[in-house]
Motif scaffolding. Structure first.
Motif, PDB file in Angstrom:
ATOM      1  N   ASN A  39      -8.588  -4.270  -4.808  1.00 48.69           N
ATOM      2  CA  ASN A  39      -9.787  -4.412  -3.984  1.00 48.69           C
ATOM      3  C   ASN A  39     -11.030  -4.798  -4.788  1.00 48.69           C
ATOM      4  O   ASN A  39     -12.054  -5.162  -4.222  1.00 48.69           O
ATOM      5  CB  ASN A  39     -10.090  -3.097  -3.233  1.00 48.69           C
ATOM      6  CG  ASN A  39      -9.092  -2.820  -2.152  1.00 48.69           C
ATOM      7  OD1 ASN A  39      -8.351  -3.713  -1.727  1.00 48.69           O
ATOM      8  ND2 ASN A  39      -9.053  -1.584  -1.668  1.00 48.69           N
ATOM      9  N   GLY A  40     -10.915  -4.708  -6.093  1.00 54.70           N
ATOM     10  CA  GLY A  40     -12.092  -4.891  -6.952  1.00 54.70           C
ATOM     11  C   GLY A  40     -12.866  -6.170  -6.720  1.00 54.70           C
ATOM     12  O   GLY A  40     -14.089  -6.168  -6.723  1.00 54.70           O
ATOM     13  N   ASP A  92      -7.391   0.206  -5.737  1.00 55.31           N
ATOM     14  CA  ASP A  92      -8.787  -0.044  -6.133  1.00 55.31           C
ATOM     15  C   ASP A  92      -8.886  -1.276  -7.018  1.00 55.31           C
ATOM     16  O   ASP A  92      -9.840  -2.063  -6.918  1.00 55.31           O
ATOM     17  CB  ASP A  92      -9.359   1.173  -6.863  1.00 55.31           C
ATOM     18  CG  ASP A  92      -9.691   2.323  -5.919  1.00 55.31           C
ATOM     19  OD1 ASP A  92      -9.733   2.081  -4.692  1.00 55.31           O
ATOM     20  OD2 ASP A  92      -9.871   3.455  -6.403  1.00 55.31           O
ATOM     21  N   TYR A  93      -7.893  -1.451  -7.878  1.00 52.14           N
ATOM     22  CA  TYR A  93      -7.889  -2.624  -8.753  1.00 52.14           C
ATOM     23  C   TYR A  93      -7.748  -3.909  -7.936  1.00 52.14           C
ATOM     24  O   TYR A  93      -8.445  -4.896  -8.180  1.00 52.14           O
ATOM     25  CB  TYR A  93      -6.741  -2.500  -9.757  1.00 52.14           C
ATOM     26  CG  TYR A  93      -6.616  -3.678 -10.686  1.00 52.14           C
ATOM     27  CD1 TYR A  93      -7.600  -3.981 -11.609  1.00 52.14           C
ATOM     28  CD2 TYR A  93      -5.479  -4.485 -10.655  1.00 52.14           C
ATOM     29  CE1 TYR A  93      -7.476  -5.059 -12.482  1.00 52.14           C
ATOM     30  CE2 TYR A  93      -5.334  -5.564 -11.508  1.00 52.14           C
ATOM     31  CZ  TYR A  93      -6.333  -5.850 -12.425  1.00 52.14           C
ATOM     32  OH  TYR A  93      -6.214  -6.910 -13.265  1.00 52.14           O
ATOM     33  N   TYR A 141       0.821  -1.216   0.000  1.00 49.80           N
ATOM     34  CA  TYR A 141       0.000   0.000   0.000  1.00 49.80           C
ATOM     35  C   TYR A 141       0.860   1.273   0.000  1.00 49.80           C
ATOM     36  O   TYR A 141       0.431   2.313  -0.512  1.00 49.80           O
ATOM     37  CB  TYR A 141      -0.919   0.019   1.220  1.00 49.80           C
ATOM     38  CG  TYR A 141      -1.965  -1.067   1.240  1.00 49.80           C
ATOM     39  CD1 TYR A 141      -2.620  -1.471   0.075  1.00 49.80           C
ATOM     40  CD2 TYR A 141      -2.311  -1.701   2.432  1.00 49.80           C
ATOM     41  CE1 TYR A 141      -3.577  -2.467   0.098  1.00 49.80           C
ATOM     42  CE2 TYR A 141      -3.273  -2.701   2.469  1.00 49.80           C
ATOM     43  CZ  TYR A 141      -3.903  -3.086   1.297  1.00 49.80           C
ATOM     44  OH  TYR A 141      -4.858  -4.081   1.319  1.00 49.80           O
ATOM     45  N   GLU A 174      -6.378   1.908   3.674  1.00 46.31           N
ATOM     46  CA  GLU A 174      -5.963   0.525   3.909  1.00 46.31           C
ATOM     47  C   GLU A 174      -4.653   0.463   4.687  1.00 46.31           C
ATOM     48  O   GLU A 174      -4.456  -0.408   5.541  1.00 46.31           O
ATOM     49  CB  GLU A 174      -5.801  -0.203   2.564  1.00 46.31           C
ATOM     50  CG  GLU A 174      -7.084  -0.398   1.791  1.00 46.31           C
ATOM     51  CD  GLU A 174      -7.481   0.805   0.935  1.00 46.31           C
ATOM     52  OE1 GLU A 174      -8.426   0.679   0.143  1.00 46.31           O
ATOM     53  OE2 GLU A 174      -6.833   1.872   1.046  1.00 46.31           O
ATOM     54  N   ARG A 186      -3.956   5.085  -5.684  1.00 44.21           N
ATOM     55  CA  ARG A 186      -5.383   4.802  -5.533  1.00 44.21           C
ATOM     56  C   ARG A 186      -5.877   3.871  -6.636  1.00 44.21           C
ATOM     57  O   ARG A 186      -6.682   2.952  -6.377  1.00 44.21           O
ATOM     58  CB  ARG A 186      -6.169   6.122  -5.556  1.00 44.21           C
ATOM     59  CG  ARG A 186      -7.610   6.017  -5.117  1.00 44.21           C
ATOM     60  CD  ARG A 186      -7.723   5.611  -3.642  1.00 44.21           C
ATOM     61  NE  ARG A 186      -8.015   4.191  -3.476  1.00 44.21           N
ATOM     62  CZ  ARG A 186      -7.866   3.562  -2.330  1.00 44.21           C
ATOM     63  NH1 ARG A 186      -7.415   4.171  -1.249  1.00 44.21           N
ATOM     64  NH2 ARG A 186      -8.156   2.281  -2.241  1.00 44.21           N
ATOM     65  N   LYS A 187      -5.409   4.069  -7.833  1.00 41.10           N
ATOM     66  CA  LYS A 187      -5.839   3.238  -8.959  1.00 41.10           C
ATOM     67  C   LYS A 187      -5.401   1.792  -8.765  1.00 41.10           C
ATOM     68  O   LYS A 187      -6.175   0.847  -9.007  1.00 41.10           O
ATOM     69  CB  LYS A 187      -5.267   3.801 -10.266  1.00 41.10           C
ATOM     70  CG  LYS A 187      -5.767   3.094 -11.513  1.00 41.10           C
ATOM     71  CD  LYS A 187      -5.263   3.794 -12.777  1.00 41.10           C
ATOM     72  CE  LYS A 187      -5.827   3.116 -14.028  1.00 41.10           C
ATOM     73  NZ  LYS A 187      -5.359   3.799 -15.264  1.00 41.10           N
ATOM     74  N   PRO A 233      -2.957   5.627   2.147  1.00 43.05           N
ATOM     75  CA  PRO A 233      -4.367   5.324   1.879  1.00 43.05           C
ATOM     76  C   PRO A 233      -5.017   4.713   3.121  1.00 43.05           C
ATOM     77  O   PRO A 233      -4.327   4.235   4.028  1.00 43.05           O
ATOM     78  CB  PRO A 233      -4.296   4.315   0.727  1.00 43.05           C
ATOM     79  CG  PRO A 233      -2.942   3.714   0.834  1.00 43.05           C
ATOM     80  CD  PRO A 233      -2.050   4.779   1.362  1.00 43.05           C
TER      81      PRO A 233
END
Length: 397
Positions: free
Chosen positions: A393-394, A390-391, A231, A271, A386-387, A269
């Motif tokens: 975590n998708g 997020d990927y 992270y 997380e 972030r991108k 972030p």
């Protein structure tokens, strides 16, 4: 410093030959260095007489010496007199002074000036050189010596490990040249062999499996720190474990990388913040150094813990009544702390994030990254982090 070539009749030996010397003068100081060339007739400048035996060869050799002197004086302008004198003697005679330190001594001296993490690599190089040739000096090392040294390291050492050791020896030679300790440079036409190694990254599916697998409290800490590393843009363990509270401000971590000494600014972030709060330290941002003497001590335990986390139970079978046993299937064959860093970069590339942005996230330099665009670069890092997260975590359940 000025110099001239000298062939004094008074120095003619019993064979009728005159030694060719170089006389150096600096203010009121003067010293002479013999070139090792003998002449039957006195010289006119740098040219030997036409009837001098082997005149062309002697002239060519003397010209090479003079070229070397000119280059040395130009590169070491302003050097302290005694060191300049010593360097010129070594250059012309090709012999180190008897009191000269060994190559091992020089490597250790050079290592003492380095940061702790870098120092250890140089000290390993010193050990390797000492085992092979403890009496080696700057002058005694040549291409043949380097070839023998590589062979001496044996088949047990990888090609890249041998290259690492040679690179450290080469750095010490560069240091010796810069400081007038030697004029010998065996690496000029010596190619240090390396080989490409597979990138130690894992797939998004493997990363999710590690993130979500059920672990006991002891192993969960190692897994959580692994994810925290991911992270935080693949932060180096030496940097992560030595962070202080003051490094975390306004949702960002700012510090100087131990490897490069350069300032680094990355977002924290949610997380990552959740993990930081869970494992908050007393004297440090994270707890390990509250009870461990150094980050290296904890790192060894962390490394071993990750190897165990790389496997998980997938099937249970009974071998007789009341005797269940487990069969394990590896998630990752060799999970390491650095896997998080490589995986961060790999996922970034998969998402087509520009290479220079990934380099910024990892703390690498890039040609178009300058201090004039700090705000812009920070936004690039934030958006990329972030991108990527997020990927990952998708598909989280």
């Amino acid at each position: 410093m000025r110099y001239f070539i000298s062939t004094k009749e008074s120095k003619r030996n019993e064979n009728g030959l005159i030694p060719v010397s170089v006389i150096f003068r600096d203010s009121r100081k003067e010293f002479a260095v013999s070139t090792g060339i003998m002449a039957k007739y006195p010289l006119s400048g740098v040219l030997f007489a036409q009837n001098e035996p082997n005149s062309k060869a002697k002239t060519k050799r003397l010209v090479r010496i003079i070229d070397g002197i000119d280059k040395f004086l130009l590169e070491h302008e302003g050097m302290e007199y005694e060191r300049l004198k010593e360097g010129l003697r070594t250059l012309i005679t090709g012999r180190e002074p008897k009191s000269k330190q060994t190559l091992v001594d020089c490597i250790r001296k050079y290592a003492a000036e380095k940061k702790e993490s870098t120092k250890q690599t140089y000290l390993r190089a010193a050990i390797m050189v000492e085992r092979f040739d403890s009496k080696a000096t700057f002058t005694s090392v040549d291409k043949a010596w380097l070839d023998r040294f590589v062979r001496c390291m044996g088949d047990g050492a990888s090609v890249n490990y041998k290259a690492l050791i040679l690179q450290k020896v080469r750095s010490v030679f560069n240091w010796g040249l810069d400081n007038g300790l030697t004029s010998n440079y065996p690496f000029r036409r010596y190619k240090i062999k390396t080989e490409k190694t597979p990138i130690d990254n894992i797939s998004v599916e493997q990363l999710r499996a590690i993130r979500d697998c059920q672990l006991d409290e002891y192993k969960a800490v190692y897994r959580d720190f692994f994810m925290l590393t991911f992270y935080l843009c693949g932060i180096n363990p030496a940097d992560l474990l030595t962070l202080k509270d003051e490094n975390l401000q306004n949702g960002r971590i700012r510090y100087r990388r131990k490897k490069t000494g350069k300032p680094y600014d990355i977002p924290v972030p949610p997380e990552a913040m959740e993990i930081i709060r869970r494992y908050k330290g007393k004297d440090w941002l994270l707890f390990p150094l509250d009870t461990n003497a150094s980050y290296r001590h904890y790192y060894r335990h962390w490394r071993e813990g990750l190897k165990q986390i790389g496997t998980r139970e997938v099937v249970k079978r009974a071998h007789g009544p009341g005797r269940p046993s487990a069969r394990y299937q590896p998630i990752v064959d060799n999970l390491t702390v650095y896997t998080a860093r490589y995986t961060f970069a790999s996922i970034g590339a998969e998402l087509e994030i520009p290479r220079e942005t990934i380099a910024l996230c990892l703390g690498h330099s890039w040609a178009d990254v300058t201090s004039h665009y700090i705000a812009y670069n920070t936004k690039r890092i934030d958006d990329a982090v972030r991108k990527i997260i997020d990927y990952v975590n998708g598909d989280k359940a």
